[in-house]
Design a protein around this motif. Structure first.
Motif, PDB file in Angstrom:
ATOM      1  N   GLU A 235      32.920  47.508  75.834  1.00  0.00           N
ATOM      2  CA  GLU A 235      32.551  47.620  74.413  1.00  0.00           C
ATOM      3  C   GLU A 235      31.047  47.539  74.185  1.00  0.00           C
ATOM      4  O   GLU A 235      30.510  48.137  73.272  1.00  0.00           O
ATOM      5  CB  GLU A 235      33.246  46.519  73.603  1.00  0.00           C
ATOM      6  N   GLU A 236      30.361  46.764  75.061  1.00  0.00           N
ATOM      7  CA  GLU A 236      28.941  46.497  74.837  1.00  0.00           C
ATOM      8  C   GLU A 236      28.055  47.698  75.178  1.00  0.00           C
ATOM      9  O   GLU A 236      26.863  47.687  74.891  1.00  0.00           O
ATOM     10  CB  GLU A 236      28.514  45.289  75.676  1.00  0.00           C
ATOM     11  N   LEU A 237      28.626  48.744  75.793  1.00  0.00           N
ATOM     12  CA  LEU A 237      27.806  49.880  76.228  1.00  0.00           C
ATOM     13  C   LEU A 237      27.339  50.720  75.036  1.00  0.00           C
ATOM     14  O   LEU A 237      26.166  51.044  74.920  1.00  0.00           O
ATOM     15  CB  LEU A 237      28.586  50.748  77.219  1.00  0.00           C
ATOM     16  N   LEU A 238      28.274  51.096  74.160  1.00  0.00           N
ATOM     17  CA  LEU A 238      27.936  51.916  72.980  1.00  0.00           C
ATOM     18  C   LEU A 238      28.581  51.245  71.757  1.00  0.00           C
ATOM     19  O   LEU A 238      29.587  51.726  71.223  1.00  0.00           O
ATOM     20  CB  LEU A 238      28.461  53.349  73.167  1.00  0.00           C
ATOM     21  N   PRO A 239      28.018  50.110  71.321  1.00  0.00           N
ATOM     22  CA  PRO A 239      28.715  49.287  70.319  1.00  0.00           C
ATOM     23  C   PRO A 239      28.979  49.986  68.990  1.00  0.00           C
ATOM     24  O   PRO A 239      30.059  49.819  68.409  1.00  0.00           O
ATOM     25  CB  PRO A 239      27.811  48.062  70.152  1.00  0.00           C
ATOM     26  N   ALA A 240      28.036  50.802  68.490  1.00  0.00           N
ATOM     27  CA  ALA A 240      28.246  51.437  67.172  1.00  0.00           C
ATOM     28  C   ALA A 240      29.406  52.435  67.244  1.00  0.00           C
ATOM     29  O   ALA A 240      30.239  52.520  66.326  1.00  0.00           O
ATOM     30  CB  ALA A 240      26.963  52.143  66.722  1.00  0.00           C
ATOM     31  N   ILE A 241      29.466  53.181  68.327  1.00  0.00           N
ATOM     32  CA  ILE A 241      30.552  54.163  68.497  1.00  0.00           C
ATOM     33  C   ILE A 241      31.883  53.429  68.649  1.00  0.00           C
ATOM     34  O   ILE A 241      32.896  53.811  68.059  1.00  0.00           O
ATOM     35  CB  ILE A 241      30.253  55.078  69.705  1.00  0.00           C
ATOM     36  N   THR A 242      31.869  52.334  69.417  1.00  0.00           N
ATOM     37  CA  THR A 242      33.095  51.540  69.603  1.00  0.00           C
ATOM     38  C   THR A 242      33.612  51.017  68.270  1.00  0.00           C
ATOM     39  O   THR A 242      34.800  51.121  67.966  1.00  0.00           O
ATOM     40  CB  THR A 242      32.820  50.343  70.553  1.00  0.00           C
ATOM     41  N   ARG A 243      32.707  50.486  67.441  1.00  0.00           N
ATOM     42  CA  ARG A 243      33.122  49.946  66.129  1.00  0.00           C
ATOM     43  C   ARG A 243      33.767  51.027  65.273  1.00  0.00           C
ATOM     44  O   ARG A 243      34.816  50.817  64.656  1.00  0.00           O
ATOM     45  CB  ARG A 243      31.909  49.365  65.374  1.00  0.00           C
ATOM     46  N   ASP A 244      33.145  52.202  65.246  1.00  0.00           N
ATOM     47  CA  ASP A 244      33.687  53.296  64.443  1.00  0.00           C
ATOM     48  C   ASP A 244      35.073  53.720  64.956  1.00  0.00           C
ATOM     49  O   ASP A 244      36.005  53.907  64.171  1.00  0.00           O
ATOM     50  CB  ASP A 244      32.730  54.493  64.474  1.00  0.00           C
ATOM     51  N   LEU A 245      35.211  53.852  66.279  1.00  0.00           N
ATOM     52  CA  LEU A 245      36.509  54.256  66.843  1.00  0.00           C
ATOM     53  C   LEU A 245      37.582  53.212  66.547  1.00  0.00           C
ATOM     54  O   LEU A 245      38.726  53.546  66.257  1.00  0.00           O
ATOM     55  CB  LEU A 245      36.397  54.480  68.355  1.00  0.00           C
ATOM     56  N   LYS A 246      37.190  51.934  66.603  1.00  0.00           N
ATOM     57  CA  LYS A 246      38.163  50.880  66.294  1.00  0.00           C
ATOM     58  C   LYS A 246      38.676  51.019  64.865  1.00  0.00           C
ATOM     59  O   LYS A 246      39.840  50.735  64.583  1.00  0.00           O
ATOM     60  CB  LYS A 246      37.530  49.495  66.482  1.00  0.00           C
ATOM     61  N   ARG A 434      14.833  51.798  85.440  1.00  0.00           N
ATOM     62  CA  ARG A 434      15.501  50.885  86.368  1.00  0.00           C
ATOM     63  C   ARG A 434      15.799  49.553  85.686  1.00  0.00           C
ATOM     64  O   ARG A 434      16.872  48.993  85.858  1.00  0.00           O
ATOM     65  CB  ARG A 434      14.612  50.675  87.596  1.00  0.00           C
ATOM     66  N   SER A 435      14.849  49.058  84.892  1.00  0.00           N
ATOM     67  CA  SER A 435      15.136  47.775  84.239  1.00  0.00           C
ATOM     68  C   SER A 435      16.181  47.957  83.130  1.00  0.00           C
ATOM     69  O   SER A 435      17.003  47.070  82.909  1.00  0.00           O
ATOM     70  CB  SER A 435      13.862  47.080  83.766  1.00  0.00           C
ATOM     71  N   ASN A 436      16.199  49.114  82.458  1.00  0.00           N
ATOM     72  CA  ASN A 436      17.235  49.372  81.437  1.00  0.00           C
ATOM     73  C   ASN A 436      18.633  49.389  82.059  1.00  0.00           C
ATOM     74  O   ASN A 436      19.586  48.840  81.502  1.00  0.00           O
ATOM     75  CB  ASN A 436      16.989  50.714  80.728  1.00  0.00           C
ATOM     76  N   VAL A 437      18.754  50.034  83.209  1.00  0.00           N
ATOM     77  CA  VAL A 437      20.090  50.150  83.823  1.00  0.00           C
ATOM     78  C   VAL A 437      20.528  48.802  84.406  1.00  0.00           C
ATOM     79  O   VAL A 437      21.711  48.485  84.438  1.00  0.00           O
ATOM     80  CB  VAL A 437      20.164  51.311  84.853  1.00  0.00           C
ATOM     81  N   LYS A 438      19.548  47.975  84.800  1.00  0.00           N
ATOM     82  CA  LYS A 438      19.897  46.621  85.287  1.00  0.00           C
ATOM     83  C   LYS A 438      20.523  45.806  84.145  1.00  0.00           C
ATOM     84  O   LYS A 438      21.450  45.029  84.351  1.00  0.00           O
ATOM     85  CB  LYS A 438      18.646  45.900  85.808  1.00  0.00           C
ATOM     86  N   VAL A 439      19.993  45.985  82.938  1.00  0.00           N
ATOM     87  CA  VAL A 439      20.549  45.282  81.768  1.00  0.00           C
ATOM     88  C   VAL A 439      22.003  45.724  81.541  1.00  0.00           C
ATOM     89  O   VAL A 439      22.894  44.911  81.308  1.00  0.00           O
ATOM     90  CB  VAL A 439      19.696  45.547  80.501  1.00  0.00           C
ATOM     91  N   LEU A 440      22.234  47.040  81.636  1.00  0.00           N
ATOM     92  CA  LEU A 440      23.597  47.562  81.456  1.00  0.00           C
ATOM     93  C   LEU A 440      24.523  47.040  82.550  1.00  0.00           C
ATOM     94  O   LEU A 440      25.690  46.730  82.304  1.00  0.00           O
ATOM     95  CB  LEU A 440      23.593  49.095  81.466  1.00  0.00           C
ATOM     96  N   LYS A 441      23.987  46.954  83.767  1.00  0.00           N
ATOM     97  CA  LYS A 441      24.773  46.434  84.900  1.00  0.00           C
ATOM     98  C   LYS A 441      25.241  45.014  84.590  1.00  0.00           C
ATOM     99  O   LYS A 441      26.408  44.658  84.800  1.00  0.00           O
ATOM    100  CB  LYS A 441      23.906  46.466  86.168  1.00  0.00           C
ATOM    101  N   GLU A 442      24.313  44.190  84.066  1.00  0.00           N
ATOM    102  CA  GLU A 442      24.668  42.801  83.727  1.00  0.00           C
ATOM    103  C   GLU A 442      25.723  42.755  82.625  1.00  0.00           C
ATOM    104  O   GLU A 442      26.657  41.953  82.686  1.00  0.00           O
ATOM    105  CB  GLU A 442      23.426  42.010  83.317  1.00  0.00           C
ATOM    106  N   LEU A 443      25.573  43.630  81.622  1.00  0.00           N
ATOM    107  CA  LEU A 443      26.569  43.689  80.538  1.00  0.00           C
ATOM    108  C   LEU A 443      27.944  44.074  81.087  1.00  0.00           C
ATOM    109  O   LEU A 443      28.969  43.516  80.681  1.00  0.00           O
ATOM    110  CB  LEU A 443      26.152  44.721  79.478  1.00  0.00           C
ATOM    111  N   ALA A 444      27.964  45.022  82.020  1.00  0.00           N
ATOM    112  CA  ALA A 444      29.231  45.464  82.617  1.00  0.00           C
ATOM    113  C   ALA A 444      29.880  44.307  83.377  1.00  0.00           C
ATOM    114  O   ALA A 444      31.093  44.086  83.283  1.00  0.00           O
ATOM    115  CB  ALA A 444      28.984  46.642  83.559  1.00  0.00           C
TER     116      ALA A 444
END
Length: 481
Positions: A235-246, A434-444
């Motif tokens: 859910e944390e990857l694309l939160p606005a899209i997730t909220r709308d789909l929900k 690289r630092s942006n994708v590391k943040v996403l990795k941690e969220l995953a």
């Protein structure tokens, strides 16, 4: 209908399973594998439930070779479509084969479900299907059981299909994207960076009457009525899209990334890639793979080889043998004489390579499985989308998630690829990716810990698939199909 022979002995174990779930696959591209990985996870959580995996003969035989279910007597492959529906390799033939399959599939599934019910002696209590098989909603509705479609791509492309009528009403429909090319798809929450030209073919431009476009349109209309829609994401990857789909769906369950929740069994490394990787500096190697369905043109393959030669970036290139013949002779000779500069192989242990410290960049077609695998391993991307939702995925990676880049002009040229390699591997911008994708990795990783969203969503899914027929399902009766 034949169940694959080597599973027949398992029937005795499950003469009368507590519940019986029919799973219906879409046999093209990489659709069936994530569905089987999801089913494996469910089968482990519910050993007393039988999962009948309905698919074409050819797809099932390849799939059950690639994904080991030997410890799961409650997963039984059932072939319900003759093979003439699943021949197809390469663009046009592929679409034609999909059209033929889609025509035969509704009857095939109905017949298949009746046959497995008769064979097992237990009525089907739930239908888990690829989301493309939108007509399964009607089949489930008639039986009064839950329909649980799996969407194997990103929540963004799912959102586009759910909002297709809004997009068509706002932007009209066009045979090509030129007329509204740069307009922004801002009628969809979370898409403020997405242009109309980034949308998949068949939504507002292209052939809107092809069987494939019609299927996606129908799917977008009926998915909100499904008991639950499952996604290989978090859910944390694309939160606005997730909220709308929900807000649009009865129940939306992000239960991924599958690369973390259902990692493949030991991937073989027959070409010694990992040992080769050990000889290289941290973050220096380019890995190249364009998926199983479509590859770039011969000109692009040559241009990519030339750019690798010119930059001297060490690389592992996973390329089908048929496409290997298109590589320049001088390029192949250089690899043979200097093993450390690169390898071209027919198959690579992708997840292990992406996890290796020497991995610097993944040059990809932007299929969703590959994107999720690069996120969980923290690897930035160079994108060369080829079909379907891949252009949209590139846009998300460049403009929303910001951990990769496209190639100038959209196709592979020597100069464009050299520039992209330099940008990701050697520039300040690349460091930022690289630092942006590391943040996403941690969220995953957080997303799959106990008590996290993906984990809680999976519990809801288990209850829906294996639990008693509850109020949520009875409510199906009111839906107008």
């Amino acid at each position: 209908m034949a169940t694959n022979g080597h599973h027949n002995h398992n029937h005795q174990l499950h003469h009368h399973p507590r519940r019986h779930v029919a799973v219906c696959a879409f046999p093209f591209g990489t659709h069936a594998a994530p569905l089987l990985l999801l089913v494996k996870r469910l089968a482990a959580a519910a050993p007393d439930v039988r999962f009948s995996f309905l698919n074409t003969t050819k797809s099932n035989s390849l799939l059950f070779k690639a994904i080991n279910v030997s410890g799961f007597p409650n997963i039984v492959p059932c072939s319900i479509m003759p093979d003439d529906h699943d021949k197809g390799d390469g663009g046009h033939h592929h679409l034609k084969a999909i059209g033929v399959f889609l025509q035969a599939a509704p009857d095939g599934v109905r017949r298949g479900v009746a046959e497995i019910e008769a064979a097992v002696g237990v009525a089907v209590s739930c239908l888990i299907t690829d989301a493309f098989l939108w007509f399964c909603g009607e089949i489930a509705d008639k039986k009064g059981v839950p329909w649980v479609p799996l969407w194997t791509a990103s929540s963004a492309s799912l959102s586009v299909h759910v909002h297709t009528d809004d997009l068509r009403n706002k932007f009209g429909t066009h045979h090509n994207s030129g007329t509204c090319h740069e307009k922004i798809a801002d009628c969809i929450p979370g898409m403020s960076n997405v242009r109309i030209s980034d949308l998949p073919l068949g939504v507002v431009f292209g052939d809107l009457d092809s069987p494939f476009s019609k299927m996606l349109h129908n799917m977008g209309l009926v998915l909100p009525k499904a008991s639950a829609v499952v996604i290989n994401s978090f859910e944390e990857l694309l939160p606005a899209i997730t909220r709308d789909l929900k807000s649009k769906m009865r129940c939306l369950l992000n239960v991924g990334p599958f690369a973390l929740t259902s990692p493949p069994q030991v991937e073989s490394d027959q070409f010694g890639c990992l040992e080769w990787m050990d000889q290289h500096k941290v973050g220096s190697v380019a890995y190249i793979s364009f998926g199983t369905v479509a590859t770039p043109s011969k000109e692009e393959i040559i241009a990519l080889a030339e750019s690798l030669e010119a930059t001297g970036v060490p690389f592992i290139w996973s390329l089908k043998d048929s496409a290997k013949a298109q590589l320049p002779l001088s390029f192949m000779k250089r690899i043979e004489s200097n093993k450390t500069c690169g390898m071209v192989i027919s198959w690579a242990p992708q997840l292990k390579l992406l996890a290796h410290p020497s991995m610097g960049v993944f040059i990809t077609h932007c299929g969703w499985n590959s994107i999720m695998e690069s996120i969980v391993n923290g690897v930035p991307l160079i994108c060369r989308p080829i079909l379907g939702d891949q252009v949209l995925n590139q846009r998300l990676i460049e403009s929303v998630l910001k951990f990769g880049t496209g190639i100038e002009g959209g196709t592979i040229t020597k100069s464009g690829t050299m520039k992209a390699l330099h940008q990701v591997l050697s520039s300040h911008e690349g460091k930022q990716m690289r630092s942006n994708v590391k943040v996403l990795k941690e969220l995953a990783e957080q997303g799959i810990r106990s008590g996290s969203t993906s984990n809680e969503n999976f519990k809801v899914l288990i209850e829906l698939v294996t639990g008693p027929t509850n109020g949520r399902v009875v409510e199906n009766k009111k839906s107008e199909w």
